[in-house]
Each structure stands twice: as structure tokens, then as C-alpha cells.
Design a protein around this motif. Structure first.
Motif, PDB file in Angstrom:
ATOM      1  N   ASP A 124       0.842  -1.181   0.000  1.00  0.00           N
ATOM      2  CA  ASP A 124       0.000   0.000   0.000  1.00  0.00           C
ATOM      3  C   ASP A 124       0.879   1.233   0.000  1.00  0.00           C
ATOM      4  O   ASP A 124       1.989   1.213   0.520  1.00  0.00           O
ATOM      5  CB  ASP A 124      -0.885   0.022   1.248  1.00  0.00           C
ATOM      6  CG  ASP A 124      -1.838  -1.159   1.256  1.00  0.00           C
ATOM      7  OD1 ASP A 124      -2.348  -1.497   0.176  1.00  0.00           O
ATOM      8  OD2 ASP A 124      -2.042  -1.743   2.329  1.00  0.00           O
ATOM      9  N   SER A 125       0.350   2.303  -0.586  1.00  0.00           N
ATOM     10  CA  SER A 125       1.100   3.556  -0.535  1.00  0.00           C
ATOM     11  C   SER A 125       0.119   4.710  -0.546  1.00  0.00           C
ATOM     12  O   SER A 125      -1.102   4.504  -0.514  1.00  0.00           O
ATOM     13  CB  SER A 125       2.078   3.652  -1.707  1.00  0.00           C
ATOM     14  OG  SER A 125       1.388   3.935  -2.895  1.00  0.00           O
ATOM     15  N   ARG A 126       0.643   5.892  -0.585  1.00  0.00           N
ATOM     16  CA  ARG A 126      -0.183   7.091  -0.584  1.00  0.00           C
ATOM     17  C   ARG A 126       0.483   8.101  -1.507  1.00  0.00           C
ATOM     18  O   ARG A 126       1.672   8.385  -1.373  1.00  0.00           O
ATOM     19  CB  ARG A 126      -0.256   7.628   0.853  1.00  0.00           C
ATOM     20  CG  ARG A 126      -1.142   8.827   1.025  1.00  0.00           C
ATOM     21  CD  ARG A 126      -1.398   9.063   2.511  1.00  0.00           C
ATOM     22  NE  ARG A 126      -1.986  10.370   2.733  1.00  0.00           N
ATOM     23  CZ  ARG A 126      -1.274  11.475   2.917  1.00  0.00           C
ATOM     24  NH1 ARG A 126       0.039  11.417   2.918  1.00  0.00           N
ATOM     25  NH2 ARG A 126      -1.864  12.641   3.080  1.00  0.00           N
ATOM     26  N   ALA A 132      -3.241   4.506  -2.174  1.00  0.00           N
ATOM     27  CA  ALA A 132      -2.905   3.880  -3.454  1.00  0.00           C
ATOM     28  C   ALA A 132      -2.410   2.463  -3.215  1.00  0.00           C
ATOM     29  O   ALA A 132      -1.992   2.112  -2.112  1.00  0.00           O
ATOM     30  CB  ALA A 132      -1.835   4.693  -4.181  1.00  0.00           C
ATOM     31  N   VAL A 133      -2.491   1.653  -4.270  1.00  0.00           N
ATOM     32  CA  VAL A 133      -1.941   0.305  -4.215  1.00  0.00           C
ATOM     33  C   VAL A 133      -0.720   0.267  -5.132  1.00  0.00           C
ATOM     34  O   VAL A 133      -0.766   0.767  -6.252  1.00  0.00           O
ATOM     35  CB  VAL A 133      -3.009  -0.748  -4.607  1.00  0.00           C
ATOM     36  CG1 VAL A 133      -3.587  -0.467  -5.987  1.00  0.00           C
ATOM     37  CG2 VAL A 133      -2.428  -2.145  -4.567  1.00  0.00           C
ATOM     38  N   LEU A 149       4.140   0.854 -10.317  1.00  0.00           N
ATOM     39  CA  LEU A 149       2.918   1.629 -10.548  1.00  0.00           C
ATOM     40  C   LEU A 149       2.158   1.787  -9.246  1.00  0.00           C
ATOM     41  O   LEU A 149       1.948   0.810  -8.529  1.00  0.00           O
ATOM     42  CB  LEU A 149       2.007   0.908 -11.542  1.00  0.00           C
ATOM     43  CG  LEU A 149       2.337   0.971 -13.028  1.00  0.00           C
ATOM     44  CD1 LEU A 149       1.300   0.164 -13.800  1.00  0.00           C
ATOM     45  CD2 LEU A 149       2.347   2.411 -13.515  1.00  0.00           C
ATOM     46  N   HIS A 150       1.733   3.000  -8.951  1.00  0.00           N
ATOM     47  CA  HIS A 150       0.889   3.241  -7.776  1.00  0.00           C
ATOM     48  C   HIS A 150      -0.483   3.668  -8.288  1.00  0.00           C
ATOM     49  O   HIS A 150      -0.620   4.756  -8.846  1.00  0.00           O
ATOM     50  CB  HIS A 150       1.498   4.324  -6.889  1.00  0.00           C
ATOM     51  CG  HIS A 150       2.817   3.929  -6.285  1.00  0.00           C
ATOM     52  ND1 HIS A 150       3.019   3.852  -4.927  1.00  0.00           N
ATOM     53  CD2 HIS A 150       3.986   3.560  -6.864  1.00  0.00           C
ATOM     54  CE1 HIS A 150       4.268   3.465  -4.688  1.00  0.00           C
ATOM     55  NE2 HIS A 150       4.878   3.283  -5.854  1.00  0.00           N
ATOM     56  N   LEU A 151      -1.471   2.790  -8.116  1.00  0.00           N
ATOM     57  CA  LEU A 151      -2.806   3.066  -8.638  1.00  0.00           C
ATOM     58  C   LEU A 151      -3.703   3.592  -7.523  1.00  0.00           C
ATOM     59  O   LEU A 151      -3.691   3.074  -6.411  1.00  0.00           O
ATOM     60  CB  LEU A 151      -3.420   1.796  -9.231  1.00  0.00           C
ATOM     61  CG  LEU A 151      -2.619   1.078 -10.317  1.00  0.00           C
ATOM     62  CD1 LEU A 151      -3.424  -0.099 -10.857  1.00  0.00           C
ATOM     63  CD2 LEU A 151      -2.235   2.025 -11.450  1.00  0.00           C
ATOM     64  N   ASP A 152      -4.487   4.604  -7.862  1.00  0.00           N
ATOM     65  CA  ASP A 152      -5.463   5.170  -6.941  1.00  0.00           C
ATOM     66  C   ASP A 152      -6.444   4.069  -6.511  1.00  0.00           C
ATOM     67  O   ASP A 152      -7.026   3.391  -7.365  1.00  0.00           O
ATOM     68  CB  ASP A 152      -6.194   6.310  -7.661  1.00  0.00           C
ATOM     69  CG  ASP A 152      -7.145   7.041  -6.747  1.00  0.00           C
ATOM     70  OD1 ASP A 152      -6.841   7.166  -5.547  1.00  0.00           O
ATOM     71  OD2 ASP A 152      -8.203   7.486  -7.249  1.00  0.00           O
TER      72      ASP A 152
END
Lengths: 313, 195
Positions: A124-126, A132-133, A149-152
Motif C-alpha cells: 500500500d502507498s499514498r 494507493a496500491v 505503478l501506484h494506482l489510486d
């Protein structure tokens, strides 16, 4: 030499929770969202030698996708697209685009891509204040680069994309700093600096006087064309290849006896390799430009042959 | 000058707080140890700023070479001539630094981890034999003084005249010619247009 560091990178990703099935479903959501979701935001783009900030507005209404992109620092590079077709652009930004393919060619196709890339959910990220994932897009061979890739989590749109080489070095960063699904429709209107462009549409042209003896697996010929040389009266043949994610172009210009050495350079993710090859019609300089590793570009350059038939893979 | 004083001057140079006479004092002498320290400072700064730098490139050596040809300003000189001399020194230093900047931008991509490498022996003169090319994104560094200093041969010019156009054509075609997702390839294309 090249394979070993790749394993180090993949190893690092493997040690995190690897949820391949989830990652593929996220990639599927991403492919859908790009044509269905209205949004606006600002993002930064960074590569070796360049850092810039941009705004984007995209509205999807009754299946019609209208998109405006504007550089926020330096010269205001701007472009407005409707269903992917350029409507207007600032002078320099579109100077090299004279025709476009009449079909929507390179849609993101996770199924096809999974043959050349492995998708993994890595955590997980932000980004831009939104959950974001994070996904790893890992190349299955050494002929293409990987992505993070960090997807919303809400819309599945990419909020952040990092391109990495085989050593895990960062080649480019694309990252939103502000993102919203509430869009100010007035901002979809182009500014006066955005000049109307009429780009002739045509079917992809797959015939040229050239073919490649070798291509990295998964890369296909997308288009071919001929243009006057930017620096001489010669005609330059142009071929475009892609694997669904990465792309490269091949330019062939006759040397007519000119004494020119081979050259290579790299600007962030984009490599440019020039190799002299011999043909029945005299020596030709082959230049490969694209977001592929240097060794792959060199091998492609040395594999170009004259011939009526284009080898299809 | 004492060792401490030299290193203090070096810090001032790094912080852009030194005047050109201090810079001259720093670089004019044949002091490899000091130049090595300068290179380490440059690397440390590059790592801090996440800039990309070529550690094997010794800009200081090129600057020293430029300074060696200059007569040191003499105190008895009249003011007018003195400032003219200073100007000439400043100009030659600028040319040497510009040439250095141009060279290291042509090198292949190098991550911040370059900072971990030990500084290599110096390359004093820009090498034009590698077939370097100036791409669109770097056109601002290839200004007239750098061009003159690097003295690009016709062999390299062949590429310099074509590569920017090829790179832009590739980037713009990838971004706009087939209706694909556009924000990232658009940004790539725009980054090739920077002046």
C-alpha cells in the motif's frame, strides 16, 4: 552480467506480499479506467536532465474522452485530445506529428502484456494525499524495463509511475501531486497558444523497404513511414515497434559515403543508438530511439536489413 | 596557505561564496590532494541534491589548465587592467566549466549510487572521440562557449544535426499518434522540448 542484478530487483519485490491475481485485476481496472474516468490533477515528470510540472484535465461524457494537458513551468506546452486524436497543440510539441493512425492502436491490454511482464502487488502507498496500491511490473526478459505503478484505490488510475532499469536504478518518475475526480469543465478549453492541428488519419502502414532480422520477443511493427532528413536531402525511413507498453523507433538514413562514427546516448528512459550498416545500396546509419535497454537497442540496430518483406513476429 | 585555510576556501567555493581570486588560489596550484577533495565535495553535493554527476570528470583539472595560461594579477597593476584580467580569468573558467557540464550530461544515465564509487583519475580534456551527441533536452547546455570549447568535429555534428529531431519524432509519435493513454508519453515528449 545483466541478469544477475535483475534477480536482485525481483528478489526484493518477491519478499513483499506477492499477490499476482490481485495485481492482474488491478491492471484490468486500470485499462478500463483510462477511458471511463473523469479527473483533473497536477503531476511532475522527472528524468535525467529534466524536471517539469504539468496539469491534466480529462472529461468522459457519453463515451467521448476529452483531455487537456498543459505544462506549468517554462514554455506552456499544451495539447487537447478528443478520443485520443489531437485537436490543437503548441508549436513545438506537435511539430513532428503529421498523421495519426485511424484506429485506437495501443490500448493497455493486461492479458497480452502478462506474457512479457509479471504483475505483482507489492503493498500500500499514498500519493497526492490519496490511498494507493503499489504494483510491480517486472519484465520477464532483459529486453524491456520494469515499472513500479501506484494506482489510486478509488479510481485505479496511475498516480505514480517509476521506470527502473535492470539494476533497479530510477530512469523516470511520473507522479501526481494533486488529483481529483471533480473536474472544472472550463479548464477543458484550450488557451489561445494551442493551435488547431489537422492531422491526416490513415491505416497503419506495415510495409517499408526494411525488415528486422531480430526483435525482442513481444515487439511488433506498429507503423512505418518515410520523411525527409532533418539535415540533408536524403529520405529517412522510420519504423515503430512496441510490446504494448514499451516502444522504440528505428530511423535509417543513407550515408552516401559520409564518414560518420557510431554513437550512443541516453536521456533518462530514452536511449539512442546509431550503428553504421552496409547494404547493396551503400552504407546506411541506423538509429534506434526508444525506452528499451541499450544492449537491446544495439542488437536491433545491427539486425536491420533491406528487403521487401517485413518479418512479422 | 595552510591546509585548513585551503579546505575552508574549498567550502567557500562549493557554497558559491568564493570570489574568483580565491577560486584561482584553489585551482591554480598543482595540488592533487586538494583536487581530490574538491571531487569528493562535488560528489557529496551531487548525492545530497540527487543530481547526476560523472565522478571521473575532473572539472577542476580543466579549470587549472585554463588558469595556467593566465598571468596572475599583479598588485601594482592599475585598477582598470586588473579588473580586465579578472574578467578574462572568469571567462576562461566559465568556458571550462561549461565544457565540463556538457560532457557529463552526455554520459550514460547514472544513479545517485555513483556517489559510492571512488573518484577516478582525472579526465582533463573533454573527449570528442566517443561520438558524443547533444540531444534536444540538453540544448541549453550546448551554448556557444561550450560548443567552441568542445570543438565538435564534423563526425559528431552528423549526429547532433539529426538526433534531436529523431528523438522528438519518436516521443511525439509515441504520445499522440495512436490514441493511447497520453499523460506519461505526453510528459516525455514535452521534456524533449525544454529550452
Amino acid at each position: 552480467m545483466r541478469v544477475l542484478p535483475l534477480y536482485v530487483v525481483i528478489g526484493g519485490w518477491l519478499s513483499m506480499p506477492a499477490l499476482a491475481a490481485d495485481a492482474e485485476s488491478w491492471m484490468g481496472r486500470l485499462a478500463m479506467a483510462e477511458q471511463k474516468q473523469s479527473y483533473e490533477g497536477t503531476f511532475v515528470y522527472e528524468r535525467n536532465g529534466s524536471f517539469s510540472s504539468h496539469a491534466v484535465w480529462q472529461q468522459v461524457e457519453a463515451g467521448r474522452v476529452q483531455e487537456r494537458l498543459l505544462q506549468l513551468d517554462g514554455a506552456p506546452a499544451e495539447v487537447v485530445l478528443v478520443d485520443g486524436q489531437m485537436q490543437c497543440a503548441t508549436d513545438e510539441l506537435a511539430a513532428q506529428v503529421r498523421e495519426a493512425q485511424a484506429w485506437h492502436g495501443q490500448r493497455l491490454d493486461p492479458k497480452a502484456l502478462s506474457e512479457w511482464y509479471e504483475f505483482r502487488q507489492i503493498g500500500d502507498s499514498r500519493v497526492a494525499g490519496r490511498p494507493a496500491v503499489a504494483l510491480a511490473v517486472v519484465p520477464r526478459d532483459q529486453h524491456r524495463y520494469g515499472f513500479e505503478l501506484h494506482l489510486d484505490r478509488d479510481t485505479a488510475l496511475p498516480l505514480k509511475s517509476l521506470m527502473l532499469n535492470e539494476k533497479g536504478q530510477l530512469l523516470e518518475r511520473f507522479q501526481f501531486t494533486h488529483f481529483s475526480t471533480d473536474i472544472d469543465k472550463q479548464q477543458l478549453t484550450a488557451s489561445s497558444g494551442c493551435k488547431t492541428v489537422s492531422i491526416s488519419k490513415r491505416e497503419a502502414n506495415l510495409s517499408s523497404g526494411w525488415r528486422s532480422d531480430w526483435l525482442p520477443a513481444g515487439f511488433k511493427l506498429l507503423d512505418a513511414n518515410q520523411r525527409p532528413s532533418p539535415a540533408s536531402s536524403e529520405t529517412v525511413s522510420w519504423l515503430s515497434y512496441g510490446d504494448g507498453l514499451a516502444k522504440f523507433s528505428v530511423f535509417m538514413e543513407p550515408l552516401r559515403g559520409a564518414l560518420v562514427e557510431d554513437a550512443r546516448s541516453q536521456m533518462g528512459p530514452t536511449v539512442a543508438v546509431s550503428k553504421r550498416i552496409s547494404t547493396a545500396d551503400g552504407d546506411v546509419m541506423v538509429t534506434v530511439v526508444g525506452e528499451i535497454p541499450l544492449g537491446t537497442a544495439e542488437r536491433v540496430a545491427l539486425s536491420m536489413r533491406t528487403g521487401a518483406e517485413q518479418a512479422q513476429r | 596557505m595552510s591546509r585548513e585555510a585551503l579546505h575552508e576556501s574549498l567550502s567557500a567555493v562549493m557554497d558559491n561564496e568564493a570570489d574568483e581570486l580565491e577560486l584561482r588560489r584553489m585551482l591554480a596550484g598543482d595540488n592533487p590532494e586538494l583536487r581530490a577533495t574538491w571531487s569528493r565535495y562535488q560528489l557529496a553535493r551531487a548525492a545530497m541534491h540527487k543530481e547526476l554527476i560523472e565522478p571521473r570528470l575532473d572539472i577542476a583539472a580543466a579549470v587549472s589548465a585554463a588558469l595556467a595560461d593566465e598571468a596572475a594579477p599583479v598588485k601594482t597593476q592599475r585598477n582598470g587592467w586588473k579588473s580586465l584580467g579578472r574578467l578574462a580569468v572568469a571567462a576562461s573558467v566559465t568556458v571550462a566549466v561549461l565544457a565540463g557540464v556538457r560532457l557529463y550530461n552526455q554520459n550514460e544515465v547514472a544513479g545517485p549510487q555513483l556517489a559510492q564509487q571512488a573518484p577516478q583519475p582525472s579526465i582533463a580534456v573533454p573527449q570528442t572521440s566517443q561520438g558524443p551527441t547533444v540531444l534536444a533536452g540538453y540544448s541549453e547546455q550546448a551554448e556557444a562557449p561550450a560548443q567552441a570549447a568542445a570543438d565538435s568535429a564534423p563526425v559528431e555534428r552528423w549526429h547532433e544535426e539529426r538526433l534531436p529531431s529523431y528523438v522528438r519524432q519518436h516521443a511525439q509519435q509515441a504520445a499522440f499518434s495512436n490514441g493511447s493513454e497520453s499523460a506519461l508519453p505526453y510528459a516525455r515528449a514535452a521534456s524533449m522540448e525544454e529550452r
